[in-house]
Design an enzyme around this catalytic site. Structure first.
Site, PDB file in Angstrom:
ATOM      1  N   LYS A 131     -33.006 108.826  48.702  1.00  0.00           N
ATOM      2  CA  LYS A 131     -32.019 107.871  48.195  1.00  0.00           C
ATOM      3  C   LYS A 131     -31.546 108.291  46.817  1.00  0.00           C
ATOM      4  O   LYS A 131     -30.350 108.211  46.495  1.00  0.00           O
ATOM      5  CB  LYS A 131     -32.652 106.474  48.137  1.00  0.00           C
ATOM      6  CG  LYS A 131     -31.812 105.425  47.445  1.00  0.00           C
ATOM      7  CD  LYS A 131     -32.477 104.067  47.483  1.00  0.00           C
ATOM      8  CE  LYS A 131     -33.541 103.886  46.430  1.00  0.00           C
ATOM      9  NZ  LYS A 131     -32.987 103.690  45.064  1.00  0.00           N
ATOM     10  N   ASN A 132     -32.480 108.762  45.988  1.00  0.00           N
ATOM     11  CA  ASN A 132     -32.153 109.083  44.602  1.00  0.00           C
ATOM     12  C   ASN A 132     -31.412 110.405  44.440  1.00  0.00           C
ATOM     13  O   ASN A 132     -31.024 110.749  43.322  1.00  0.00           O
ATOM     14  CB  ASN A 132     -33.428 109.089  43.753  1.00  0.00           C
ATOM     15  CG  ASN A 132     -34.007 107.702  43.597  1.00  0.00           C
ATOM     16  OD1 ASN A 132     -33.302 106.699  43.716  1.00  0.00           O
ATOM     17  ND2 ASN A 132     -35.299 107.618  43.351  1.00  0.00           N
ATOM     18  N   ARG A 178     -27.031  99.856  40.887  1.00  0.00           N
ATOM     19  CA  ARG A 178     -26.810 100.342  39.529  1.00  0.00           C
ATOM     20  C   ARG A 178     -26.101 101.696  39.530  1.00  0.00           C
ATOM     21  O   ARG A 178     -25.874 102.282  38.471  1.00  0.00           O
ATOM     22  CB  ARG A 178     -28.143 100.450  38.786  1.00  0.00           C
ATOM     23  CG  ARG A 178     -28.767  99.092  38.524  1.00  0.00           C
ATOM     24  CD  ARG A 178     -30.114  99.219  37.841  1.00  0.00           C
ATOM     25  NE  ARG A 178     -30.685  97.908  37.613  1.00  0.00           N
ATOM     26  CZ  ARG A 178     -30.508  97.192  36.506  1.00  0.00           C
ATOM     27  NH1 ARG A 178     -29.766  97.675  35.535  1.00  0.00           N
ATOM     28  NH2 ARG A 178     -31.047  96.010  36.369  1.00  0.00           N
ATOM     29  N   CYS A 220     -32.780  96.212  41.495  1.00  0.00           N
ATOM     30  CA  CYS A 220     -34.059  95.513  41.501  1.00  0.00           C
ATOM     31  C   CYS A 220     -34.388  94.989  40.109  1.00  0.00           C
ATOM     32  O   CYS A 220     -34.231  95.688  39.115  1.00  0.00           O
ATOM     33  CB  CYS A 220     -35.178  96.454  41.971  1.00  0.00           C
ATOM     34  SG  CYS A 220     -35.112  96.825  43.735  1.00  0.00           S
ATOM     35  N   VAL A 261     -43.716 102.755  32.803  1.00  0.00           N
ATOM     36  CA  VAL A 261     -42.284 103.002  32.951  1.00  0.00           C
ATOM     37  C   VAL A 261     -41.485 101.706  32.923  1.00  0.00           C
ATOM     38  O   VAL A 261     -40.493 101.586  32.202  1.00  0.00           O
ATOM     39  CB  VAL A 261     -42.004 103.788  34.251  1.00  0.00           C
ATOM     40  CG1 VAL A 261     -40.503 104.031  34.420  1.00  0.00           C
ATOM     41  CG2 VAL A 261     -42.768 105.117  34.240  1.00  0.00           C
TER      42      VAL A 261
END
Length: 452
Positions: A38-39, A111, A135, A346
């Protein structure tokens, strides 16, 4: 059945999305296949805007995040054609400005729109970014992005409805140092610098495998990018770029999720398409926790190697242990014999999901300001938290609401490992990052019904 549980005030309402009724207590066994990450896939789709000819992207997962980016590209005039299973042809030659309302209508659940800025500024001289969604796992300021775009020469105007950017004199190379190796900000710099006039030096860059794969995409398009030691990337701007033909790197987050499902349920899962080099850090922790795995040409087979053992984990940017891996792993650690500690460095809100796990029988204590330890390797950060998991504790069925992508998947794993019946609300969020999620559960022998 327990009272409906949620992880935070921003959790979806009880009726949000579809509902799963899961009857747990049986191991997951079988084969699942992971496609492109996905990224990477979503960012490579954005990169197609930079080309003067059409691009072909392969192994594109059929997930809702991809559909959001596809819709955003189409409202900007990009022609997208399905030319095979998981293969998209993206032709940007008809790209135009889009109305605010159109962008806002498609961007609310993602985003990704912030990454449209550089390509659109090169292509059209302006860009508009609405209020960003995604999210709710912590504060994700876009200051890194905006500061980088200003360094390239963009003008940034903050409006009530979003952010308008313009580049009346074009964009130029810049010297940029990121205070934290942000993946999104690194992608922003790459997508902007390749067409900016002059050379860009990026220090403090993220170096995730998906970043390296995006660099490979851009190099295929004609970009000149070199990676130096100590997280330094140099980009020499070029006048034009062409389309690419690229196969996406596999989704290591999904692969790790299924591995944790095998661990939590005492199952045996072959994750086809997973590869060892990109998962070295995860595989080490998986083995320390009592898991076992076999590496084959087809993929990686995950299972338990005996009793589960407690571990100490610190999330970090690559090559550290990814934050996306800790949530499903925590579910498995509830069944380990002893005390495990997960330091989340993170995101500050990514341990809220553990409250529902405690209602299912887990023993997890969250330390909102983290825990100091002489064994720490990752520097302490102001926003970090820590979870102390004591096990093994039997899990039982409950009624829960999905809080975010990885947390939602973790609830499904917990429900599958638990005795009794669980009801999981809002599983549409899980479809943001997991292709054919319900089909894969069925293939692994999960006992569930879709009831909403």
């Amino acid at each position: 059945m327990n009272t409906l549980l949620s992880a935070s005030a921003s959790t979806p309402s009880r009726g949000a999305g579809s509902v799963l009724e899961i009857r747990g207590g049986r191991p997951l066994r079988g084969r699942v296949e992971v496609k492109g990450a996905k990224n990477l896939a979503t960012k490579a789709m954005v990169a197609s805007l930079l080309g003067e000819t059409a691009s072909v992207l392969r192994d594109v997962p059929d997930i809702s995040d991809v559909q959001v980016v596809r819709s955003l590209l189409e409202v900007h005039g990009v022609t997208i054609t399905d030319v095979g299973d998981g293969v998209l042809r993206l032709d940007p030659r008809g790209a135009v400005s889009a109305h605010m309302e159109q962008i806002d209508a498609h961007a609310g659940a993602s985003r990704i729109p912030i990454l449209f800025c550089g390509p659109l500024l090169h292509l059209l001289g302006q860009a508009f970014i609405p209020d960003l969604g995604g999210c709710r796992i912590g504060d994700r300021p876009i200051d890194f992005h905006l500061d980088a775009l200003r360094a390239f020469g963009a003008t940034v105007d903050k409006l009530p409805s979003g952010i308008r950017l313009s580049a009346p004199r074009g964009l130029h190379g810049a010297n940029i140092t990121l205070p934290y190796p942000s993946v999104g900000a690194t992608e922003q710099v790459l997508l902007t610098a390749v067409r900016a006039k002059g050379t860009t030096e990026l220090r403090g860059a993220a170096i995730e495998p998906e970043i390296m794969d995006l660099i490979a995409v851009l190099q295929k398009m004609g970009a000149i990018i070199s990676y130096e030691p100590n997280r330094v990337i140099f980009i020499e701007g070029v006048d034009s770029l062409r389309g690419y033909d690229h196969r996406s790197i596999f989704d290591r987050n999904e692969a790790a999720s299924w591995a944790c499902a095998a661990l939590a349920t005492d199952g045996d899962i072959l994750v086809a398409g997973a590869k060892q080099p990109e998962m070295l850090t995860f595989l080490n922790v998986f083995r320390k926790a009592g898991g076992d795995f076999d590496i084959t040409d087809e993929g990686i087979r995950f299972r338990r190697g005996g009793a589960l053992k407690p571990v100490m984990v610190e999330t970090d940017v690559h090559p550290g242990f990814m934050t996306d891996w800790q949530q499903p792993l925590i579910v498995a650690l509830t069944q380990a014999e002893g005390v495990s500690v997960v330091h989340e460095t993170v995101y500050e809100n990514r341990l809220g999901f553990t409250r529902a796990l405690n209602q299912m029988g887990a023993d997890i204590v969250v330390h909102p300001e983290g825990i100091a330890s002489p064994d720490r390797r990752v520097p302490r950060r102001a926003l970090e938290q820590a979870a102390v998991i004591t096990g093994p504790t039997p899990l039982h069925g409950a009624e829960v609401v999905v809080p975010d992508l990885r947390g939602g998947y973790s609830y499904v794993i917990a429900a599958l490992a638990a005795q009794g019946t669980s009801t999981v609300h809002g599983i549409d969020i899980i479809r943001r990052g997991y292709e054919k999620f319900l089909d894969k559960l069925t293939a692994l022998g999960a006992d569930f019904d879709v009831v909403g």
